[in-house]
Design a protein around this motif. Structure first.
Motif, PDB file in Angstrom:
ATOM      1  N   GLY A 145       2.596   8.117  -5.433  1.00 28.30           N
ATOM      2  CA  GLY A 145       3.546   7.061  -5.785  1.00 28.30           C
ATOM      3  C   GLY A 145       3.776   6.102  -4.635  1.00 28.30           C
ATOM      4  O   GLY A 145       3.893   4.878  -4.832  1.00 28.30           O
ATOM      5  N   TYR A 146       3.838   6.647  -3.423  1.00 31.83           N
ATOM      6  CA  TYR A 146       4.044   5.810  -2.229  1.00 31.83           C
ATOM      7  C   TYR A 146       2.874   4.853  -2.028  1.00 31.83           C
ATOM      8  O   TYR A 146       3.077   3.655  -1.772  1.00 31.83           O
ATOM      9  N   LEU A 147       1.666   5.366  -2.156  1.00 32.94           N
ATOM     10  CA  LEU A 147       0.489   4.517  -1.980  1.00 32.94           C
ATOM     11  C   LEU A 147       0.429   3.427  -3.042  1.00 32.94           C
ATOM     12  O   LEU A 147       0.102   2.272  -2.744  1.00 32.94           O
ATOM     13  N   GLU A 148       0.756   3.798  -4.276  1.00 30.61           N
ATOM     14  CA  GLU A 148       0.724   2.813  -5.352  1.00 30.61           C
ATOM     15  C   GLU A 148       1.739   1.695  -5.117  1.00 30.61           C
ATOM     16  O   GLU A 148       1.460   0.520  -5.353  1.00 30.61           O
ATOM     17  N   ARG A 149       2.914   2.094  -4.641  1.00 32.02           N
ATOM     18  CA  ARG A 149       3.967   1.114  -4.401  1.00 32.02           C
ATOM     19  C   ARG A 149       3.649   0.208  -3.215  1.00 32.02           C
ATOM     20  O   ARG A 149       3.805  -1.011  -3.292  1.00 32.02           O
ATOM     21  N   THR A 150       3.205   0.806  -2.112  1.00 33.43           N
ATOM     22  CA  THR A 150       3.053   0.037  -0.873  1.00 33.43           C
ATOM     23  C   THR A 150       1.770  -0.771  -0.811  1.00 33.43           C
ATOM     24  O   THR A 150       1.685  -1.714  -0.011  1.00 33.43           O
ATOM     25  N   THR A 151       0.777  -0.430  -1.623  1.00 30.53           N
ATOM     26  CA  THR A 151      -0.464  -1.207  -1.616  1.00 30.53           C
ATOM     27  C   THR A 151      -0.537  -2.163  -2.803  1.00 30.53           C
ATOM     28  O   THR A 151      -1.480  -2.948  -2.899  1.00 30.53           O
ATOM     29  N   GLY A 152       0.457  -2.098  -3.681  1.00 23.41           N
ATOM     30  CA  GLY A 152       0.438  -2.930  -4.879  1.00 23.41           C
ATOM     31  C   GLY A 152       0.533  -4.422  -4.604  1.00 23.41           C
ATOM     32  O   GLY A 152       0.098  -5.238  -5.427  1.00 23.41           O
ATOM     33  N   HIS A 153       1.101  -4.762  -3.434  1.00 23.63           N
ATOM     34  CA  HIS A 153       1.260  -6.189  -3.122  1.00 23.63           C
ATOM     35  C   HIS A 153       0.361  -6.616  -1.963  1.00 23.63           C
ATOM     36  O   HIS A 153       0.593  -7.644  -1.328  1.00 23.63           O
ATOM     37  N   PHE A 154      -0.680  -5.833  -1.671  1.00 20.62           N
ATOM     38  CA  PHE A 154      -1.600  -6.164  -0.578  1.00 20.62           C
ATOM     39  C   PHE A 154      -2.248  -7.535  -0.770  1.00 20.62           C
ATOM     40  O   PHE A 154      -2.489  -8.258   0.192  1.00 20.62           O
ATOM     41  N   GLU A 155      -2.548  -7.838  -2.034  1.00 20.67           N
ATOM     42  CA  GLU A 155      -3.210  -9.115  -2.315  1.00 20.67           C
ATOM     43  C   GLU A 155      -2.328 -10.291  -1.914  1.00 20.67           C
ATOM     44  O   GLU A 155      -2.828 -11.334  -1.473  1.00 20.67           O
ATOM     45  N   VAL A 156      -1.014 -10.109  -2.021  1.00 21.32           N
ATOM     46  CA  VAL A 156      -0.069 -11.173  -1.681  1.00 21.32           C
ATOM     47  C   VAL A 156      -0.085 -11.461  -0.186  1.00 21.32           C
ATOM     48  O   VAL A 156       0.050 -12.616   0.253  1.00 21.32           O
ATOM     49  N   ASP A 159      14.640   0.212  -3.190  1.00 16.36           N
ATOM     50  CA  ASP A 159      14.048   0.041  -4.511  1.00 16.36           C
ATOM     51  C   ASP A 159      12.662   0.679  -4.578  1.00 16.36           C
ATOM     52  O   ASP A 159      12.255   1.204  -5.621  1.00 16.36           O
ATOM     53  N   SER A 160      11.948   0.666  -3.443  1.00 17.20           N
ATOM     54  CA  SER A 160      10.649   1.326  -3.407  1.00 17.20           C
ATOM     55  C   SER A 160      10.804   2.837  -3.543  1.00 17.20           C
ATOM     56  O   SER A 160       9.997   3.499  -4.208  1.00 17.20           O
ATOM     57  N   GLN A 161      11.831   3.388  -2.933  1.00 15.05           N
ATOM     58  CA  GLN A 161      12.047   4.831  -3.016  1.00 15.05           C
ATOM     59  C   GLN A 161      12.343   5.276  -4.441  1.00 15.05           C
ATOM     60  O   GLN A 161      11.852   6.322  -4.895  1.00 15.05           O
ATOM     61  N   VAL A 162      13.130   4.485  -5.165  1.00 18.10           N
ATOM     62  CA  VAL A 162      13.407   4.808  -6.567  1.00 18.10           C
ATOM     63  C   VAL A 162      12.129   4.708  -7.390  1.00 18.10           C
ATOM     64  O   VAL A 162      11.838   5.580  -8.227  1.00 18.10           O
ATOM     65  N   TYR A 163      11.346   3.663  -7.149  1.00 19.00           N
ATOM     66  CA  TYR A 163      10.074   3.494  -7.851  1.00 19.00           C
ATOM     67  C   TYR A 163       9.159   4.683  -7.589  1.00 19.00           C
ATOM     68  O   TYR A 163       8.525   5.222  -8.515  1.00 19.00           O
ATOM     69  N   ILE A 164       9.077   5.104  -6.336  1.00 18.50           N
ATOM     70  CA  ILE A 164       8.204   6.215  -5.960  1.00 18.50           C
ATOM     71  C   ILE A 164       8.636   7.501  -6.650  1.00 18.50           C
ATOM     72  O   ILE A 164       7.806   8.260  -7.168  1.00 18.50           O
ATOM     73  N   LEU A 165       9.931   7.771  -6.692  1.00 16.16           N
ATOM     74  CA  LEU A 165      10.430   8.986  -7.345  1.00 16.16           C
ATOM     75  C   LEU A 165      10.142   8.961  -8.845  1.00 16.16           C
ATOM     76  O   LEU A 165       9.772   9.987  -9.430  1.00 16.16           O
TER      77      LEU A 165
END
Length: 374
Positions: free
Chosen positions: A308-319, A57-63
């Motif tokens: 896109g990868y950075l936005e996806r993978t760091t978006g939940h850092f706060e969690v 799902d992250s890969q689709v989001y990134i694309l």
């Protein structure tokens, strides 16, 4: 000389690969130091980025994100190749998406007709809005940086004025959101069903076509040669027969037309209407992506995927216990490291090339002297 040329080409390839790798490593080191400064271990964060980013799902989001970022990057890159700083992509794509949404919502045509109409309207609006800056530059000497910044503000004001219920907007059923009239379902762009991973936006195909057209035009046509020549030296280009003023306006128009496409993935594949939640700041993201990709279509694509990868993978850092601002730190550090790394590699490559050419010429001179003596 053939051996020398082959050796130089190999070194250029190695240096081209070394620059982004050096920048990425430097960015990771600096980011790790920043995380350490907050009193936390950076390695679990990096490990989480790798595992989370590899999910389907992250890969689709990134694309999907990269599709929009790529179009923004190409729009900016066209100006950069002409030594023009089109900082107005943000206003161009937002005004284009707004008016395209208005036209699309007002029409009721078959999708095969309405979709191209919406896209063409967006490109036309973006081109016209960008052309204003180009015309001001060649007729009045107004810097495109100043004019495009002002045009961004004007575009925002126009949208705010027209996006009202009594004008071109309408309230939703809950009475909390003002938007344009939703596009009819027949005018939605196609999506690819990726199963549990979600929907891949079909506009990625258009982004690929834009990238190929950009590569072909710049590298395989006379117009592309003139464009690059004007960007390198206006006086030299004029001496070769290029119409510098015409090239400046034309480049701004093309840049604006591509900028008009930036909002189309969101409009045609996602929201299907324009409202106050429409994405902001994509034009400024495009500047960073064009810099990262060195204005090359493949480089811009890789930079868009990285963003896109950075936005996806760091978006939940706060969690997971990290500061959410880490994303901004990583993005800023990467851009800074890329600029520095490319400049260092460029200087090193130039020095090496000069040394090799000097050594080869010295060897040939010595050989000639030996033959003359004999």
């Amino acid at each position: 000389m053939k051996k020398l040329t082959s050796r130089i080409d190999k070194e250029k390839l190695l240096l081209a690969v070394a620059a982004p790798l050096l920048a990425l490593v430097a960015a990771l080191v600096v980011t790790a130091l920043v995380i350490l400064a907050t009193g936390k271990n950076p390695f679990p964060a990096f490990n989480d980025m790798l595992s989370y980013g590899s999910a389907s799902d992250s890969q689709v989001y990134i694309l999907n994100k990269a599709t929009t970022y790529y179009l923004a990057g190409i729009a900016v890159a066209i100006g950069f190749r002409m030594n023009l700083f089109n900082i107005g992509v943000d206003g161009q794509y937002r005004l284009a998406a707004f008016l395209a949404a208005v036209v699309g919502g007002a029409l009721s045509l078959p999708g095969i007709v309405q979709i191209p109409v919406i896209i063409l309207v967006a490109m036309l609006v973006g081109a016209v809005w960008s052309a204003i800056a180009g015309i001001l530059k060649v007729t009045r000497g107004v810097s495109e940086v100043i004019s495009t910044i002002m045009l961004n503000a004007i575009a925002t004001a126009i949208i705010a004025y027209l996006l009202q219920p009594e004008r071109l907007g309408q309230l939703d059923e809950a009475g909390t959101l003002v938007s344009t009239k939703p596009l009819p379902e027949s005018s939605w762009f196609f999506t690819l069903d990726m199963g549990p991973a979600g929907q891949l936006w079909g506009f990625i195909v258009v982004a690929v076509v834009v990238g190929v057209a950009y590569w072909f035009t710049l590298g395989r046509t006379r117009f592309g040669f003139d464009l690059r020549a004007v960007g390198q030296s206006e006086s030299a280009a004029a001496a070769s027969g290029a119409n510098v003023k015409k090239m400046i306006v034309t480049s701004m128009i093309i840049s604006g037309a591509v900028a008009g496409l930036v909002g189309m993935p969101t409009l045609l594949n996602d929201s299907h209407q324009f409202d106050n939640s429409f994405p902001l700041g994509l034009g400024f993201t495009g500047i960073a992506i064009a810099l990262l990709g060195r204005n090359h279509p493949v480089g811009v694509a890789l930079a868009a995927l990285l963003w896109g990868y950075l936005e996806r993978t760091t978006g939940h850092f706060e969690v997971i216990g990290y500061d959410k601002e880490i994303l901004g730190v990583i993005q800023g550090v990467i851009v800074l490291c890329v600029v520095i790394a490319y400049e260092l590699v460029r200087r090193y490559g130039l020095k090496r090339q000069q040394q090799r050419v000097g050594a080869e010429l010295a060897a040939q001179a010595a050989k000639t002297d030996t033959e003359v003596t004999a």
